[in-house]
Scaffold this active site. Structure first.
Site, PDB file in Angstrom:
ATOM      1  CB  THR A  98      -0.916   0.031   1.234  1.00  0.00           C
ATOM      2  OG1 THR A  98      -1.676  -1.174   1.272  1.00  0.00           O
ATOM      3  CG2 THR A  98      -1.857   1.215   1.183  1.00  0.00           C
ATOM      4  CE  LYS A 173      -5.236  -0.931   1.764  1.00  0.00           C
ATOM      5  NZ  LYS A 173      -5.446  -2.243   2.319  1.00  0.00           N
ATOM      6  CE  LYS A 241       1.776   1.803   4.905  1.00  0.00           C
ATOM      7  NZ  LYS A 241       1.277   0.932   3.837  1.00  0.00           N
TER       8      LYS A 241
HETATM    9  N1  LIG Z   1      -0.850  -6.660   7.541  1.00  0.00           N
HETATM   10  C1  LIG Z   1      -2.039  -6.384   7.029  1.00  0.00           C
HETATM   11  O1  LIG Z   1      -3.085  -6.749   7.595  1.00  0.00           O
HETATM   12  C2  LIG Z   1      -2.149  -5.633   5.717  1.00  0.00           C
HETATM   13  C3  LIG Z   1      -3.390  -5.590   5.062  1.00  0.00           C
HETATM   14  C4  LIG Z   1      -3.496  -4.933   3.845  1.00  0.00           C
HETATM   15  C5  LIG Z   1      -2.386  -4.277   3.323  1.00  0.00           C
HETATM   16  N2  LIG Z   1      -1.191  -4.313   3.992  1.00  0.00           N
HETATM   17  C6  LIG Z   1      -0.044  -3.615   3.401  1.00  0.00           C
HETATM   18  O2  LIG Z   1       0.864  -4.594   2.891  1.00  0.00           O
HETATM   19  C7  LIG Z   1       2.197  -4.101   3.029  1.00  0.00           C
HETATM   20  C8  LIG Z   1       3.021  -5.110   3.827  1.00  0.00           C
HETATM   21  O3  LIG Z   1       2.425  -5.292   5.092  1.00  0.00           O
HETATM   22  P1  LIG Z   1       2.908  -6.477   6.077  1.00  0.00           P
HETATM   23  O4  LIG Z   1       1.890  -6.553   7.141  1.00  0.00           O
HETATM   24  O5  LIG Z   1       3.259  -7.675   5.293  1.00  0.00           O
HETATM   25  O6  LIG Z   1       4.237  -5.802   6.669  1.00  0.00           O
HETATM   26  P2  LIG Z   1       5.477  -6.485   7.390  1.00  0.00           P
HETATM   27  O7  LIG Z   1       5.097  -7.785   7.999  1.00  0.00           O
HETATM   28  O8  LIG Z   1       6.108  -5.439   8.226  1.00  0.00           O
HETATM   29  O9  LIG Z   1       6.450  -6.830   6.163  1.00  0.00           O
HETATM   30  C9  LIG Z   1       7.109  -5.839   5.460  1.00  0.00           C
HETATM   31  C10 LIG Z   1       8.083  -6.519   4.504  1.00  0.00           C
HETATM   32  O10 LIG Z   1       8.785  -5.508   3.771  1.00  0.00           O
HETATM   33  C11 LIG Z   1      10.192  -5.691   3.976  1.00  0.00           C
HETATM   34  N3  LIG Z   1      10.824  -4.372   3.934  1.00  0.00           N
HETATM   35  C12 LIG Z   1      10.432  -3.248   4.569  1.00  0.00           C
HETATM   36  N4  LIG Z   1      11.257  -2.218   4.295  1.00  0.00           N
HETATM   37  C13 LIG Z   1      12.184  -2.703   3.455  1.00  0.00           C
HETATM   38  C14 LIG Z   1      13.304  -2.120   2.812  1.00  0.00           C
HETATM   39  N5  LIG Z   1      13.601  -0.822   2.964  1.00  0.00           N
HETATM   40  N6  LIG Z   1      14.058  -2.910   2.020  1.00  0.00           N
HETATM   41  C15 LIG Z   1      13.748  -4.223   1.856  1.00  0.00           C
HETATM   42  N7  LIG Z   1      12.701  -4.831   2.435  1.00  0.00           N
HETATM   43  C16 LIG Z   1      11.920  -4.074   3.233  1.00  0.00           C
HETATM   44  C17 LIG Z   1      10.321  -6.365   5.322  1.00  0.00           C
HETATM   45  O11 LIG Z   1      11.575  -7.004   5.421  1.00  0.00           O
HETATM   46  P3  LIG Z   1      12.154  -7.428   6.866  1.00  0.00           P
HETATM   47  O12 LIG Z   1      11.608  -8.794   7.131  1.00  0.00           O
HETATM   48  O13 LIG Z   1      13.625  -7.416   6.705  1.00  0.00           O
HETATM   49  O14 LIG Z   1      11.683  -6.393   7.856  1.00  0.00           O
HETATM   50  C18 LIG Z   1       9.143  -7.348   5.223  1.00  0.00           C
HETATM   51  O15 LIG Z   1       9.452  -8.444   4.396  1.00  0.00           O
HETATM   52  C19 LIG Z   1       2.107  -2.717   3.688  1.00  0.00           C
HETATM   53  O16 LIG Z   1       2.136  -1.737   2.697  1.00  0.00           O
HETATM   54  C20 LIG Z   1       0.743  -2.760   4.371  1.00  0.00           C
HETATM   55  O17 LIG Z   1       0.177  -1.474   4.506  1.00  0.00           O
HETATM   56  C21 LIG Z   1      -1.041  -4.991   5.174  1.00  0.00           C
END
Ligand SMILES: NC(=O)c1ccc[n+]([C@@H]2O[C@H](COP(=O)([O-])OP(=O)(O)OC[C@H]3O[C@@H](n4cnc5c(N)ncnc54)[C@H](OP(=O)(O)O)[C@@H]3O)[C@@H](O)[C@H]2O)c1
Length: 293
Positions: A98, A173, A241
């Site tokens: 997102t 979104k 965010k």
């Molecule tokens: N969680 C939800 O319920 C949900 C629902 C809808 C949409 N989303 C969206 O989906 C996206 C991911 O969410 P998530 O819950 O999966 O987040 P998350 O568990 O924090 O995972 C984030 C991922 O991105 C990687 N990452 C972050 N910064 C980075 C960088 N600078 N360079 C390389 N890798 C990087 C992290 O690597 P590391 O493992 O090394 O930290 C991890 O693999 C977000 O945009 C969020 O808003 C989430």
């Protein structure tokens, strides 16, 4: 038909999404910044772990990505070790982060310099949707390109739709998040009021959820809110965010979003109370906090 694909970002969402691609017979090359998580992924699925986004993207027809925010997205796409440097001309980058619509258009233009197609495809459905392969995917990009990647997205989605050109997925979104912000604040105020009025809030919800006040939030979160439990998925930090992108876009397109702007401030109160990782239904907490004073 099996395809060579890549997945960058094995977080809460990306890990199971990449898993569904592998489970459907595709050959998946994965990259995760914290390498131990990629190692864990290949111990559970068929695939190859790679040390950089560029090496993960090399040779693939379609490169998927799901990282945190705009800056993270630039980190994994641009530069010598970024995905675009490894991708071949004619391949497609599908971003499930997102992000802002602005960065989607910016990276779409950058991808075009390499002859790469770009699709923005944020998701809704939360951790459970990702783990069950039941996400809703909102897509922006060229029609033919979106059709090309649709069977792959089907591996982890129950609903996908193209809403327009690059950026349209992110804009959709944003509409989703505007709806959620207002609905959750309304539900939080309703539960707070019911409690203050001396009603049995759970009984009230049982009754009014059969009428016009019903909502997904009411059906899925009212009981946990009444129980004071705020550990059910999408975190306040992520929501802030997302609302940041919404309010930035609204300034550009002239929309008036007074409720979304206000709810963003209520979420900042939740953060100040230590609730950055609580789920979005925690808007009830500042109301109770004020009442206690
Ligand atoms: N969680 C939800 O319920 C949900 C629902 C809808 C949409 N989303 C969206 O989906 C996206 C991911 O969410 P998530 O819950 O999966 O987040 P998350 O568990 O924090 O995972 C984030 C991922 O991105 C990687 N990452 C972050 N910064 C980075 C960088 N600078 N360079 C390389 N890798 C990087 C992290 O690597 P590391 O493992 O090394 O930290 C991890 O693999 C977000 O945009 C969020 O808003 C989430």
């Amino acid at each position: 038909m099996s395809e060579d694909v890549s997945f960058i970002g094995l977080g809460v969402m990306g890990y199971p999404m990449a898993g569904y691609l592998a489970a459907n017979g595709h050959t998946v090359r994965v990259y995760n910044r914290t390498a131990s998580r990629a190692d864990q992924w290949i111990s559970e699925h068929e695939g190859v772990a790679c040390p950089t986004p560029a090496s993960a993207a090399t040779g693939s027809e379609v490169v998927f990505c799901c990282v945190g925010n705009d800056d993270d997205l630039r980190d994994v796409t641009l530069g010598d070790s970024g995905a675009f440097a490894g991708m071949k001309a004619g391949s497609v980058f599908v971003d499930h982060t997102t992000s802002s619509a602005r960065v989607a258009r910016e990276l779409g233009a950058e991808a075009a310099k390499y002859g790469i197609e770009y699709v923005d495809a944020p998701v809704s459905g939360g951790q459970a949707g990702a783990e069950n392969g039941q996400l809703t995917v909102m897509i922006g990009g060229k029609e033919a390109v979106v059709e090309r990647v649709a069977p792959l997205i089907d591996c982890f989605a129950r609903m996908q739709a193209r809403l327009g050109d690059i950026g349209s997925g992110q804009l959709t979104k944003m509409v989703n998040q505007i709806c959620i912000a207002g609905t959750v604040q309304g539900l939080a105020e309703a539960l707070h009021f019911a409690d203050q009025a001396g009603l049995d809030a759970a009984r009230v919800i049982d009754v009014i959820s059969k009428g016009a006040a019903q909502s997904w939030q009411m059906d899925n979160r009212a009981k946990t809110m009444i129980a004071g439990k705020f550990d059910y998925g999408f975190a306040v930090d992520w929501m802030r965010k997302d609302l940041g992108y919404v309010l930035e876009e609204a300034r550009c397109n002239g929309s008036h979003l007074p409720v979304a702007a206000l709810v963003d401030q209520f979420y900042s109160q939740v953060q100040a109370l230590g609730g950055g990782r609580w789920d979005t239904s925690s808007l009830l907490v500042p109301l109770k906090h004020l009442q206690d004073k």
